[in-house]
Design a protein around this motif. Structure first.
Motif, PDB file in Angstrom:
ATOM      1  N   MET A   1       0.840  -1.193   0.000  1.00 31.46           N
ATOM      2  CA  MET A   1       0.000   0.000   0.000  1.00 31.46           C
ATOM      3  C   MET A   1       0.878   1.246   0.000  1.00 31.46           C
ATOM      4  O   MET A   1       1.831   1.331   0.771  1.00 31.46           O
ATOM      5  CB  MET A   1      -0.915   0.005   1.232  1.00 31.46           C
ATOM      6  N   LEU A   2       0.563   2.166  -0.885  1.00 25.35           N
ATOM      7  CA  LEU A   2       1.240   3.455  -0.913  1.00 25.35           C
ATOM      8  C   LEU A   2       0.224   4.540  -0.535  1.00 25.35           C
ATOM      9  O   LEU A   2      -0.826   4.642  -1.162  1.00 25.35           O
ATOM     10  CB  LEU A   2       1.781   3.762  -2.314  1.00 25.35           C
ATOM     11  N   ARG A   3       0.544   5.316   0.477  1.00 33.09           N
ATOM     12  CA  ARG A   3      -0.291   6.467   0.830  1.00 33.09           C
ATOM     13  C   ARG A   3       0.394   7.715   0.283  1.00 33.09           C
ATOM     14  O   ARG A   3       1.530   8.038   0.660  1.00 33.09           O
ATOM     15  CB  ARG A   3      -0.482   6.564   2.335  1.00 33.09           C
ATOM     16  N   ILE A   4      -0.294   8.404  -0.619  1.00 31.84           N
ATOM     17  CA  ILE A   4       0.304   9.524  -1.345  1.00 31.84           C
ATOM     18  C   ILE A   4      -0.595  10.743  -1.190  1.00 31.84           C
ATOM     19  O   ILE A   4      -1.815  10.650  -1.342  1.00 31.84           O
ATOM     20  CB  ILE A   4       0.486   9.173  -2.832  1.00 31.84           C
ATOM     21  N   ALA A   5       0.019  11.889  -0.897  1.00 32.62           N
ATOM     22  CA  ALA A   5      -0.736  13.115  -0.664  1.00 32.62           C
ATOM     23  C   ALA A   5      -0.194  14.247  -1.516  1.00 32.62           C
ATOM     24  O   ALA A   5       0.987  14.282  -1.867  1.00 32.62           O
ATOM     25  CB  ALA A   5      -0.675  13.513   0.810  1.00 32.62           C
ATOM     26  N   THR A   6      -1.079  15.177  -1.833  1.00 30.80           N
ATOM     27  CA  THR A   6      -0.670  16.447  -2.425  1.00 30.80           C
ATOM     28  C   THR A   6      -1.254  17.562  -1.581  1.00 30.80           C
ATOM     29  O   THR A   6      -2.391  17.463  -1.096  1.00 30.80           O
ATOM     30  CB  THR A   6      -1.134  16.578  -3.888  1.00 30.80           C
ATOM     31  N   ALA A   7      -0.464  18.637  -1.394  1.00 28.83           N
ATOM     32  CA  ALA A   7      -0.916  19.737  -0.554  1.00 28.83           C
ATOM     33  C   ALA A   7      -0.282  21.043  -1.020  1.00 28.83           C
ATOM     34  O   ALA A   7       0.944  21.130  -1.137  1.00 28.83           O
ATOM     35  CB  ALA A   7      -0.562  19.487   0.913  1.00 28.83           C
TER      36      ALA A   7
END
Length: 305
Positions: A1-7
């Motif tokens: 599982m990869l948890r990826i965010a943009t902010a």
């Protein structure tokens, strides 16, 4: 599982004062793409990027723009439009290094090459290329500019023309870099603040914003042209097909945030296989009751083999 965010942090120093560091520690992300870092290396807050490895493109405009990609492992490759990047890690200070690969800019991107708007990395621990983009906000074309309705002085459509030129050039570049990732056996994920609400479900007050920059027909058509079942997929919309939003930007003014009268302008656009692996998408509206920015992080879990 990869948890990826943009902010879009709207200034890394301001975001840290509001708790961005705590959010970064506690959210459990593997990759975080940041826009509007708005700080040269010398004025970054201590521990600005936590225990991540970072590739940072500040640009040459003090206090403006700036993009970064944070990863758990040092990236396998870093590409920028300027030809160099700042890289560092949990125990390594930032240092300027040449970009890993030569980037041939698409025609029309030259004027933007040193503005800190784009950064691209290849993950070392997954076959994915991550691209981080801060697309120009733009403005209205000259024929729609009404001084009595504008907070800024009319500019004759200069910002609008600039944004449209950027989008035309970036479209050519995006096709090229997406295909380059595929040739290397990599999935491709473009994240960032695109300053465009794509459909009527992507802003709360769409009826009265049909002649507002960010929701102009030509901007929306451009975004539509980047998406298809064979090229790039809007991951959040795929997981929330019938939802109003989830919005990712709200004005600081009035009750926009309290009333959830926002815009969805921060995106994960992924190649089809990567998009199909996404199992959860959330917008972190605040952190412990405090807004980190006028934008909120968009976090997606990818069950990528």
């Amino acid at each position: 599982m990869l948890r990826i965010a943009t902010a879009n942090v709207n200034g890394i120093r301001a975001a840290h004062r509001r708790g961005f560091g705590d959010w970064l520690v506690g959210r459990g992300c593997d990759v975080v793409a940041l826009q509007e870092v708005r700080a040269q290396a010398a004025v970054l807050p201590e521990g600005a990027f936590g225990d991540f490895h970072v590739a940072l493109e500040t640009g040459t405009l003090p206090g403006r723009n700036g993009v970064a990609v944070l990863t758990r492992e040092p990236p396998a490759a870093v590409r920028t439009w300027s030809g160099s990047a700042l890289v560092g890690g949990p125990s390594a200070p930032l240092r300027e290094v040449p970009a890993t690969d030569h980037v041939a800019l698409a025609r029309g991107l030259g004027p933007f090459a040193h503005q800190g708007r784009y950064l691209e990395v290849d993950l070392a621990d997954a076959p994915v290329t991550i691209a981080c983009l801060y697309l120009p906000k733009g403005g209205l074309p000259a024929h729609l500019q009404r001084p009595e309705r504008m907070r800024e002085a009319p500019d004759g459509g200069a910002k609008y023309t600039r944004k449209m030129g950027f989008m035309a050039a970036f479209s050519r570049y995006l096709t090229r870099t997406r295909r380059a990732a595929a040739a290397q056996g990599r999935e491709f994920l473009l994240m960032g603040d695109l300053n465009i609400a794509h459909t009527e479900r992507d802003l709360a007050a769409w009826r009265r914003n049909q002649q507002t920059d960010g929701f102009l027909p030509e901007e929306r058509e451009w975004l539509s042209a980047q998406l298809s079942s064979r090229t790039l997929v809007d991951v959040v919309r795929r997981l929330h097909p019938d939802t109003a939003g989830p919005y990712s930007w709200w004005s600081w003014l009035g009750q926009s945030f309290a009333n959830d009268a926002g815009w969805r302008i921060d995106y994960h656009l992924a190649t089809p296989r990567l998009a199909r692996s996404a199992v959860r998408a959330e917008v972190d509206r605040d952190h412990l009751g405090v807004r980190l920015s006028d934008h909120s992080p968009v976090v997606v879990d990818y069950a990528l083999d």
